[in-house]
Design a protein around this motif. Sequence first.
Motif, PDB file in Angstrom:
ATOM      1  N   GLY A 222       0.820  -1.208   0.000  1.00 18.05           N
ATOM      2  CA  GLY A 222       0.000   0.000   0.000  1.00 18.05           C
ATOM      3  C   GLY A 222       0.854   1.258   0.000  1.00 18.05           C
ATOM      4  O   GLY A 222       0.539   2.230  -0.703  1.00 18.05           O
ATOM      5  N   PHE A 223       1.943   1.239   0.759  1.00 17.52           N
ATOM      6  CA  PHE A 223       2.844   2.391   0.777  1.00 17.52           C
ATOM      7  C   PHE A 223       3.469   2.601  -0.597  1.00 17.52           C
ATOM      8  O   PHE A 223       3.583   3.732  -1.080  1.00 17.52           O
ATOM      9  N   GLN A 224       3.854   1.505  -1.249  1.00 17.26           N
ATOM     10  CA  GLN A 224       4.440   1.597  -2.585  1.00 17.26           C
ATOM     11  C   GLN A 224       3.454   2.197  -3.579  1.00 17.26           C
ATOM     12  O   GLN A 224       3.807   3.060  -4.379  1.00 17.26           O
ATOM     13  N   ILE A 225       2.205   1.750  -3.519  1.00 16.36           N
ATOM     14  CA  ILE A 225       1.176   2.279  -4.418  1.00 16.36           C
ATOM     15  C   ILE A 225       1.017   3.783  -4.228  1.00 16.36           C
ATOM     16  O   ILE A 225       0.980   4.562  -5.192  1.00 16.36           O
ATOM     17  N   ARG A 226       0.936   4.212  -2.983  1.00 17.92           N
ATOM     18  CA  ARG A 226       0.705   5.625  -2.704  1.00 17.92           C
ATOM     19  C   ARG A 226       1.901   6.486  -3.111  1.00 17.92           C
ATOM     20  O   ARG A 226       1.736   7.566  -3.668  1.00 17.92           O
ATOM     21  N   VAL A 227       3.106   6.001  -2.838  1.00 21.08           N
ATOM     22  CA  VAL A 227       4.296   6.789  -3.157  1.00 21.08           C
ATOM     23  C   VAL A 227       4.487   6.907  -4.670  1.00 21.08           C
ATOM     24  O   VAL A 227       4.757   7.989  -5.191  1.00 21.08           O
ATOM     25  N   ALA A 230       1.901   9.369  -5.986  1.00 17.79           N
ATOM     26  CA  ALA A 230       2.006  10.758  -5.554  1.00 17.79           C
ATOM     27  C   ALA A 230       3.335  11.402  -5.924  1.00 17.79           C
ATOM     28  O   ALA A 230       3.386  12.592  -6.245  1.00 17.79           O
ATOM     29  N   ALA A 231       4.410  10.625  -5.876  1.00 19.90           N
ATOM     30  CA  ALA A 231       5.746  11.194  -6.119  1.00 19.90           C
ATOM     31  C   ALA A 231       6.624  10.161  -6.816  1.00 19.90           C
ATOM     32  O   ALA A 231       7.406   9.468  -6.158  1.00 19.90           O
ATOM     33  N   PRO A 232       6.515  10.037  -8.129  1.00 15.20           N
ATOM     34  CA  PRO A 232       7.283   9.021  -8.852  1.00 15.20           C
ATOM     35  C   PRO A 232       8.794   9.143  -8.669  1.00 15.20           C
ATOM     36  O   PRO A 232       9.491   8.130  -8.562  1.00 15.20           O
ATOM     37  N   HIS A 233       9.309  10.372  -8.611  1.00 14.65           N
ATOM     38  CA  HIS A 233      10.754  10.549  -8.444  1.00 14.65           C
ATOM     39  C   HIS A 233      11.207  10.056  -7.073  1.00 14.65           C
ATOM     40  O   HIS A 233      12.244   9.388  -6.946  1.00 14.65           O
ATOM     41  N   ALA A 234      10.434  10.367  -6.044  1.00 15.25           N
ATOM     42  CA  ALA A 234      10.760   9.875  -4.706  1.00 15.25           C
ATOM     43  C   ALA A 234      10.659   8.354  -4.649  1.00 15.25           C
ATOM     44  O   ALA A 234      11.446   7.698  -3.959  1.00 15.25           O
ATOM     45  N   ALA A 235       9.689   7.793  -5.382  1.00 20.62           N
ATOM     46  CA  ALA A 235       9.541   6.339  -5.409  1.00 20.62           C
ATOM     47  C   ALA A 235      10.760   5.677  -6.036  1.00 20.62           C
ATOM     48  O   ALA A 235      11.254   4.653  -5.530  1.00 20.62           O
ATOM     49  N   ARG A 236      11.257   6.245  -7.124  1.00 21.90           N
ATOM     50  CA  ARG A 236      12.462   5.689  -7.744  1.00 21.90           C
ATOM     51  C   ARG A 236      13.664   5.802  -6.816  1.00 21.90           C
ATOM     52  O   ARG A 236      14.478   4.882  -6.730  1.00 21.90           O
ATOM     53  N   TYR A 237      13.765   6.915  -6.110  1.00 25.24           N
ATOM     54  CA  TYR A 237      14.862   7.093  -5.157  1.00 25.24           C
ATOM     55  C   TYR A 237      14.760   6.072  -4.026  1.00 25.24           C
ATOM     56  O   TYR A 237      15.779   5.604  -3.510  1.00 25.24           O
ATOM     57  N   GLY A 238      13.525   5.717  -3.654  1.00 19.65           N
ATOM     58  CA  GLY A 238      13.319   4.741  -2.593  1.00 19.65           C
ATOM     59  C   GLY A 238      13.431   3.301  -3.047  1.00 19.65           C
ATOM     60  O   GLY A 238      13.276   2.386  -2.231  1.00 19.65           O
ATOM     61  N   GLY A 239      13.651   3.086  -4.347  1.00 26.65           N
ATOM     62  CA  GLY A 239      13.834   1.723  -4.841  1.00 26.65           C
ATOM     63  C   GLY A 239      12.578   1.049  -5.338  1.00 26.65           C
ATOM     64  O   GLY A 239      12.592  -0.153  -5.615  1.00 26.65           O
ATOM     65  N   PHE A 240      11.486   1.798  -5.483  1.00 22.09           N
ATOM     66  CA  PHE A 240      10.247   1.219  -5.991  1.00 22.09           C
ATOM     67  C   PHE A 240      10.227   1.313  -7.514  1.00 22.09           C
ATOM     68  O   PHE A 240      10.471   2.378  -8.077  1.00 22.09           O
ATOM     69  N   SER A 241       9.923   0.209  -8.162  1.00 24.51           N
ATOM     70  CA  SER A 241       9.863   0.172  -9.620  1.00 24.51           C
ATOM     71  C   SER A 241       8.501   0.684 -10.092  1.00 24.51           C
ATOM     72  O   SER A 241       7.460   0.153  -9.687  1.00 24.51           O
ATOM     73  N   GLU A 242       8.526   1.692 -10.954  1.00 27.24           N
ATOM     74  CA  GLU A 242       7.262   2.226 -11.458  1.00 27.24           C
ATOM     75  C   GLU A 242       6.537   1.202 -12.319  1.00 27.24           C
ATOM     76  O   GLU A 242       5.321   1.029 -12.203  1.00 27.24           O
ATOM     77  N   ASN A 243       7.270   0.490 -13.181  1.00 27.80           N
ATOM     78  CA  ASN A 243       6.630  -0.501 -14.053  1.00 27.80           C
ATOM     79  C   ASN A 243       6.030  -1.644 -13.248  1.00 27.80           C
ATOM     80  O   ASN A 243       4.942  -2.127 -13.551  1.00 27.80           O
TER      81      ASN A 243
END
Length: 360
Positions: A222-227, A230-243
């Motif tokens: 759920g945290f990954q979905i929200r991040v 809301a903030a794709p750049h922060a998600a990439r920095y945190g190691g979450f894959s957008e694809n």
Amino acid sequence: MQFKLEKRPRPSQAMLYLTPVAAVVLTMLIGGAIFSLIGYDGMGAVREIFLTPLTNSYKWQDLGIKAAPLIIIGVGLAVAYRANVWNIGAEGQYVMGGVFATGVALTTYGVTGWWVLPLMAIAGIAGGAAYAAIPAVLRTRLGVNEILTSLMLTYASVQLIYYLVRAPWKDPMGMGFPQTRIFSEAARLPTIIPGTIVHLGVPIAIVVALLVWFVMTRSLFGFQIRVVGAAPHAARYGGFSENRTIWLAFLVSGGLAGLAGMLEVAGPFQRLVPGFPTGYGFTAIIVAFLGRLDPLGVIFAAIVLAITFVGGELAQTTIGLPAAAAGIFQAMMLFFLLAGDILVRYRVKRVVHQSAEARA
């Protein structure tokens, strides 16, 4: 002189959750006025569509039946939209869930056993998820916008139903009607309240919403979905894959839409018919936004939209409203909700341009 939108400070939570209430109230008031202007009983339309389903106890069971698929599909769409994945094809995924579940029901026709319904549920989820995987592939591999692809696939799924019920799955004893044979007892949802039409899908819908709420608020997924949403750049920095998140969002929303399709084909319909595409997938988009993309809010929003479905049917027989009346009220509700969101987050500012001489 021109006007532009200027972003307001972050709105309060109370303001965000009062906007859907205001949208419903405005829909009732302005919708009633519009129907009065075109020659119908406007106040009667509001009464029959929004109030009578609540005051008539015989219609409460209909509300549960209508709300269940809206809750399940709306919860799935809320997950997708939180991830900034615009799945508009939930109706097609709902249809494919019903088709896959029907395939299991027809294959196991005459078989008894508790395992038939769970197998149909698995097939329905798989069918909806597989259909949602098509726009997921197109977006992640080719960069194709999912709004158009998911929407267009809906019409392909409807044509598939027309083919199946007129050819390979047509009931040989159906006197020529385009439909499958009625499912055997093991493939039909049992009713949970004797003497009513309330089937097992209603509590399942509530359980699904609660489970998704827990996952979205208490888990890494759920945290990954929200991040990512809301903030794709922060998600990439945190190691979450957008694809990967796009895939997960599509599979969850498509799978839940497929589950709703299975519950509908095994519950109210008990067979596959051309009228199976009921528009729940499109209405669930309104449900998701009216519920603020929150699974618990989706429950209440689905009940509101179910009221308009049941009330629209009542208004046709009691005051002669056209069949499209409920759809008009639903569309107005979405319009006022989106307009309210803009006004809550932005303010209109007047910009006056001075002439060159005045500036000099």
